[in-house]
Design a protein around this motif. Structure first.
Motif, PDB file in Angstrom:
ATOM      1  N   THR A  99      -5.104   3.436  -2.447  1.00  0.00           N
ATOM      2  CA  THR A  99      -6.352   2.817  -1.988  1.00  0.00           C
ATOM      3  C   THR A  99      -7.461   3.824  -1.684  1.00  0.00           C
ATOM      4  O   THR A  99      -8.637   3.447  -1.646  1.00  0.00           O
ATOM      5  CB  THR A  99      -6.104   1.998  -0.712  1.00  0.00           C
ATOM      6  N   VAL A 126     -12.608  -1.178  -0.921  1.00  0.00           N
ATOM      7  CA  VAL A 126     -11.182  -1.505  -0.794  1.00  0.00           C
ATOM      8  C   VAL A 126     -10.831  -1.567   0.691  1.00  0.00           C
ATOM      9  O   VAL A 126     -10.982  -0.565   1.402  1.00  0.00           O
ATOM     10  CB  VAL A 126     -10.298  -0.461  -1.508  1.00  0.00           C
ATOM     11  N   SER A 154     -15.801  -7.951   0.865  1.00  0.00           N
ATOM     12  CA  SER A 154     -14.360  -7.692   0.784  1.00  0.00           C
ATOM     13  C   SER A 154     -13.650  -8.456   1.894  1.00  0.00           C
ATOM     14  O   SER A 154     -14.271  -8.843   2.901  1.00  0.00           O
ATOM     15  CB  SER A 154     -14.068  -6.194   0.914  1.00  0.00           C
ATOM     16  N   ARG A 255     -15.845  -9.043  -9.606  1.00  0.00           N
ATOM     17  CA  ARG A 255     -14.398  -9.172  -9.747  1.00  0.00           C
ATOM     18  C   ARG A 255     -14.028  -9.601 -11.174  1.00  0.00           C
ATOM     19  O   ARG A 255     -12.995  -9.178 -11.701  1.00  0.00           O
ATOM     20  CB  ARG A 255     -13.848 -10.142  -8.698  1.00  0.00           C
ATOM     21  N   ARG A 275      -7.625  -1.340  -7.543  1.00  0.00           N
ATOM     22  CA  ARG A 275      -7.124  -2.719  -7.506  1.00  0.00           C
ATOM     23  C   ARG A 275      -7.109  -3.222  -6.076  1.00  0.00           C
ATOM     24  O   ARG A 275      -7.245  -2.453  -5.124  1.00  0.00           O
ATOM     25  CB  ARG A 275      -5.707  -2.803  -8.086  1.00  0.00           C
ATOM     26  N   ASP A 276      -6.900  -4.539  -5.929  1.00  0.00           N
ATOM     27  CA  ASP A 276      -6.744  -5.114  -4.599  1.00  0.00           C
ATOM     28  C   ASP A 276      -5.483  -4.574  -3.939  1.00  0.00           C
ATOM     29  O   ASP A 276      -4.425  -4.509  -4.576  1.00  0.00           O
ATOM     30  CB  ASP A 276      -6.610  -6.640  -4.680  1.00  0.00           C
ATOM     31  N   THR A 281      -8.726  -8.200  -0.405  1.00  0.00           N
ATOM     32  CA  THR A 281      -9.401  -8.175  -1.698  1.00  0.00           C
ATOM     33  C   THR A 281     -10.616  -7.260  -1.612  1.00  0.00           C
ATOM     34  O   THR A 281     -11.275  -7.179  -0.573  1.00  0.00           O
ATOM     35  CB  THR A 281      -9.871  -9.580  -2.126  1.00  0.00           C
ATOM     36  N   THR A 282     -10.903  -6.581  -2.716  1.00  0.00           N
ATOM     37  CA  THR A 282     -12.051  -5.684  -2.767  1.00  0.00           C
ATOM     38  C   THR A 282     -13.229  -6.345  -3.477  1.00  0.00           C
ATOM     39  O   THR A 282     -13.037  -7.198  -4.351  1.00  0.00           O
ATOM     40  CB  THR A 282     -11.694  -4.359  -3.467  1.00  0.00           C
ATOM     41  N   TYR A 284     -15.145  -4.573  -5.280  1.00  0.00           N
ATOM     42  CA  TYR A 284     -15.377  -3.639  -6.394  1.00  0.00           C
ATOM     43  C   TYR A 284     -16.776  -3.045  -6.340  1.00  0.00           C
ATOM     44  O   TYR A 284     -17.503  -2.996  -7.328  1.00  0.00           O
ATOM     45  CB  TYR A 284     -15.098  -4.308  -7.742  1.00  0.00           C
TER      46      TYR A 284
END
Length: 376
Positions: A99, A126, A154, A255, A275-276, A281-282, A284
């Motif tokens: 992460t 993230v 996020s 996403r 990635r998540d 959840t990110t 991005y």
């Protein structure tokens, strides 16, 4: 990165100009209210940048000379600078390789009896495992402050990043999902901290300029403590309110684009993409990729080849302890941080990115890595 700005933002800014009130005023108050509600906080304090919001957070905690604050080196240098400018010492901790975030284990390795706070960054959007850090820090009475500069939109454990945070700082720089040109926000559930932060950002005045003019009666303000000029303007805040209304759509689009990148790049051996994490959840905010361990080309050479093919990418997240500003600054071994900053790069990702442009990026990257034509 390219900000998503349109006629609504232009009209909102123009309306602020036409009103005659362009400094911090009612639009700032409105932006504070709606932003805090969106991230699940009781109070918002608008500021001139995320850096100044972090500086305010440190002052609220009484951080100063002789104290240590744990920070990731793997972050934009402002994270460490906000600590440095209080007179305290930023102590660099390593990060999780998946992460890029601090973890309870990496923080525990550098805690001392001088640790005054931990400043965790939700890197590139993230979400960090804040609960794990609090489980470590709360019994030690060490506050956990969240640098959520990149994390609007996020989620963490099913809630917005920042919900329940002791203090969280946010950025509205144009490289973030929401922008006011420049600007930031501090959020908290503590009314007393929010009230003091609002004084601190405005020279320590006992009553804000907006409230003084609104009252209609003569008010002579006092200056309760030496403080700062960290205000946001009403022009910026007017843009921010419109931007906030776009957030869900921006996150959804990013996403979708990130998922397509992940699909297109899945066949490149050893290449790893952001990635998540399991706990959230990110948004991005940045789409970083880590080059394969056996790559026959250096990261900077990949960037040069991408540029030659018309793709504007940039190096991955910086390691502050490797920058000249922190040369000679003592730190523990940071192997993950140094690997991360040396082997990662950030690919183009913004709301208006087309599939054709994305294909061009993937073709250029796979060619630069010697993987031949894109693997679609």
């Amino acid at each position: 990165m390219k900000p998503l700005l349109g006629e609504e933002e232009a009209e909102a800014a123009a309306a602020a100009v036409r009103s005659g009130w362009v400094a911090q005023g009612p639009r700032v108050a409105r932006f504070e209210e709606v932003f805090a509600r969106r991230v699940g906080a009781a109070h918002g304090v608008a500021a001139s940048s995320c850096t100044t919001a972090l500086h305010l957070a440190a002052h609220l905690l009484g951080v100063g000379p002789g104290d240590e604050v744990v920070v990731p080196s793997l972050s934009f240098i402002a994270t460490a600078n906000a600590v440095h400018h209080t007179g305290a010492t930023p102590v660099f901790a390593d990060v999780d390789p998946e992460t890029g975030n601090l973890t309870a284990d990496t923080v525990a390795a550098v805690l001392t009896d001088r640790t005054r706070a931990v400043l965790v960054v939700h890197q590139a959007g993230v979400p960090a495992d804040v609960a794990g850090l609090r489980a470590l820090c709360d019994p030690l009475a060490v506050p956990v402050v969240e640098d959520a500069a990149c994390a609007a939109g996020s989620t963490y454990l099913g809630a917005p990043v920042g919900a329940g945070a002791l203090l969280a700082a946010w950025s509205f720089h144009p490289r973030k999902l929401l922008t006011t040109g420049e600007g930031g926000m501090l959020t908290t559930d503590r009314a007393d901290w929010a009230a003091r932060a609002k004084r601190l950002r405005e020279h320590g005045m006992s009553v804000s300029a907006a409230d003084r003019h609104r009252g209609g009666a003569a008010v002579v303000e006092e200056y309760l403590e030496t403080a700062f000029n960290y205000r946001m303007t009403d022009v910026q805040a007017a843009i921010g309110v419109v931007q906030l209304s776009r957030l869900d759509g921006i996150v959804r689009r990013r996403r979708e684009l990130a998922a397509r990148y992940q699909e297109l790049l899945a066949g490149v051996p050893g290449l790893r993409t952001v990635r998540d994490p399991a706990h959230g959840t990110t948004n991005y905010q940045s789409f970083w990729v880590r080059l394969p361990d056996d790559a026959q080309v250096e990261r900077n050479d990949v960037l040069a080849e991408l540029a030659r093919r018309g793709v504007s990418a940039r190096r991955g997240i910086m390691a502050s302890h490797l920058e000249p500003a922190y040369a000679g600054h003592p730190h523990t071994a940071l192997p993950v941080t140094e690997d991360f900053t040396r082997r990662t790069l950030i690919l183009p990702l913004h709301h208006d990115l087309t599939t054709a442009e994305q294909d061009t990026v993937v073709d250029a990257l796979t060619a630069a890595l010697g993987a031949g034509a894109a693997l679609r």
